[in-house]
Design a protein around this motif. Structure first.
Motif, PDB file in Angstrom:
ATOM      1  N   ASP A 252     -13.137 -30.114  46.363  1.00  0.00           N
ATOM      2  CA  ASP A 252     -12.059 -29.958  44.707  1.00  0.00           C
ATOM      3  C   ASP A 252     -10.661 -29.165  45.352  1.00  0.00           C
ATOM      4  OD1 ASP A 252     -12.660 -32.489  43.932  1.00  0.00           O
ATOM      5  OD2 ASP A 252     -14.694 -31.215  42.359  1.00  0.00           O
ATOM      6  N   ALA A 253     -10.770 -28.576  45.806  1.00  0.00           N
ATOM      7  CA  ALA A 253      -9.697 -27.783  46.133  1.00  0.00           C
ATOM      8  C   ALA A 253      -8.698 -28.124  45.765  1.00  0.00           C
ATOM      9  CB  ALA A 253      -9.201 -27.378  47.869  1.00  0.00           C
ATOM     10  N   GLU A 254      -8.447 -28.924  46.139  1.00  0.00           N
ATOM     11  CA  GLU A 254      -6.219 -29.197  45.128  1.00  0.00           C
ATOM     12  C   GLU A 254      -6.398 -29.289  44.024  1.00  0.00           C
ATOM     13  OE1 GLU A 254      -5.518 -33.636  45.791  1.00  0.00           O
ATOM     14  OE2 GLU A 254      -3.326 -33.449  45.483  1.00  0.00           O
ATOM     15  N   LYS A 255      -7.548 -29.856  43.294  1.00  0.00           N
ATOM     16  CA  LYS A 255      -8.165 -29.978  42.018  1.00  0.00           C
ATOM     17  C   LYS A 255      -7.662 -28.246  41.461  1.00  0.00           C
ATOM     18  CE  LYS A 255     -10.912 -31.722  39.458  1.00  0.00           C
ATOM     19  NZ  LYS A 255     -12.374 -32.200  39.122  1.00  0.00           N
ATOM     20  N   HIS A 256      -8.493 -27.872  41.918  1.00  0.00           N
ATOM     21  CA  HIS A 256      -8.616 -25.908  41.510  1.00  0.00           C
ATOM     22  C   HIS A 256      -7.214 -25.538  41.536  1.00  0.00           C
ATOM     23  CE1 HIS A 256     -13.151 -27.091  40.768  1.00  0.00           C
ATOM     24  NE2 HIS A 256     -12.794 -26.633  42.144  1.00  0.00           N
ATOM     25  N   ILE A 257      -6.293 -25.814  42.318  1.00  0.00           N
ATOM     26  CA  ILE A 257      -5.511 -25.170  42.334  1.00  0.00           C
ATOM     27  C   ILE A 257      -3.820 -25.761  41.724  1.00  0.00           C
ATOM     28  CG2 ILE A 257      -2.715 -24.602  44.476  1.00  0.00           C
ATOM     29  CD1 ILE A 257      -5.681 -25.038  46.793  1.00  0.00           C
ATOM     30  N   LEU A 258      -4.195 -26.860  41.541  1.00  0.00           N
ATOM     31  CA  LEU A 258      -3.102 -27.343  40.655  1.00  0.00           C
ATOM     32  C   LEU A 258      -3.596 -27.114  39.289  1.00  0.00           C
ATOM     33  CD1 LEU A 258      -2.439 -31.132  41.480  1.00  0.00           C
ATOM     34  CD2 LEU A 258      -1.105 -29.244  42.800  1.00  0.00           C
TER      35      LEU A 258
END
Ligand code: R5P
Length: 294
Positions: A252-258
């Protein structure tokens, strides 16, 4: 120079061959039902210098074995010199023994590749350049940071603040600043070697109301970027981008970053996928042209 287009970098390899007008050698590859890897080279490379373009992005172990098998096949086929261009060199972060009983993974990978037939290795933004000195054969790393910075410049973000999420990435933001102008700075980061937990120390930057771009070599779980974004927001930044050479973005890296307030994540095609927005083809093309001429 002929280019062997490895299966893990098919798009990038074909783009590079087209850009430079190089003759390409395809690779037939398949996986056996039990998971074993098979490769076969298509074309004649006897007495030729060849470059293999093959990244070692996840599944890393498969990509590495494919690369080793391709190099070995090229040797058997009579290639004169085999240069491995490895856009993302996996295992490079285990570049020392952090705890007793470990191995230096990157040195082991280099030995495997060299024994398989790779005479010279070219990586892109390897995590620590100094590890290359420990290899027993010629190796170098290229930098894609100017290409990434150029992307932002073209989008109108010159003079943005370039932030290194840890001191080790300071050389990266120095390169970005050369293209973007503006200011730069770094954060202090510590990682617990047992739990992987990150602690980031706040610094005082003047980013209030400005655009900041966090530059790093790799985004993996996104933890480093999330922590850096939190600090930038506390300091009143207006807009945040995350830029990296190797956009692994696991889980979920993208979700966390956004969710942490980053507007967009921009990476290179060292890792094929949705974040590989900036292509390494021009960088690799220049390098092959330089190899040819000299
Ligand atoms: C470490 O020093 C690297 O330069 C990156 O900052 C790190 O690998 C990123 O990992 P993650 O996204 O999991 O925080």
């Amino acid at each position: 120079m002929k280019i062997i287009v490895g299966p893990a970098s098919e798009e990038l390899g074909l783009k590079t061959a087209k850009l430079g007008g190089f003759k390409k050698i395809g690779v037939i590859n398949k996986k056996f039902p039990d998971g074993e890897v098979y490769v076969r080279l298509e074309g004649n490379i006897k007495n030729e210098n060849v470059t293999i373009i093959q990244t070692t992005s996840p599944p890393q172990n498969t990509s590495i074995i494919q690369l080793a098998f391709i190099a070995s096949a090229a040797k058997i086929a009579g290639a004169k010199k085999i240069i491995g261009i490895i856009p993302y060199l996996a295992y490079a972060r285990q570049d020392k023994m952090f705890l007793q009983g470990e191995n230096i993974s990157i040195n082991t990978i280099a030995k495997i590749l060299n024994i398989s037939g790779i005479d010279e290795l070219i990586a892109v933004n390897i995590h620590e350049e100094k590890v290359l000195k420990g290899f027993s054969f010629p190796a170098k790393t290229l930098s894609a940071i100017p290409l990434l910075a150029q992307y932002f410049k073209q989008k109108g973000y010159d003079h943005a603040f370039s932030l290194a999420p840890d001191k080790g990435a300071m050389h990266i933001v120095e390169q970005a600043k050369k293209v973007l102008g503006g200011e730069n700075g770094y954060l202090e980061k510590q990682r617990d070697r047992y739990t992987g937990e990150l602690t980031v120390f706040k610094k005082d930057f003047n980013v209030k109301g400005r655009t900041a771009i966090i530059f790093d070599d790799i985004i993996s779980t996104g933890g480093t970027i999330v922590n850096a974004a939190k600090i930038l927001l506390e300091l009143g930044v207006a807009k945040i981008f995350a830029a990296c050479v190797h956009p692994l973005l696991i889980g979920d890296a993208e979700k966390h970053i956004l969710n942490a307030g980053v507007e967009k994540i921009i990476g290179t095609d060292s890792i094929p996928g949705p974040f590989g927005i900036v292509s390494l083809a021009p960088l690799i093309n220049n390098e092959i042209k330089a190899l040819e001429s000299g």
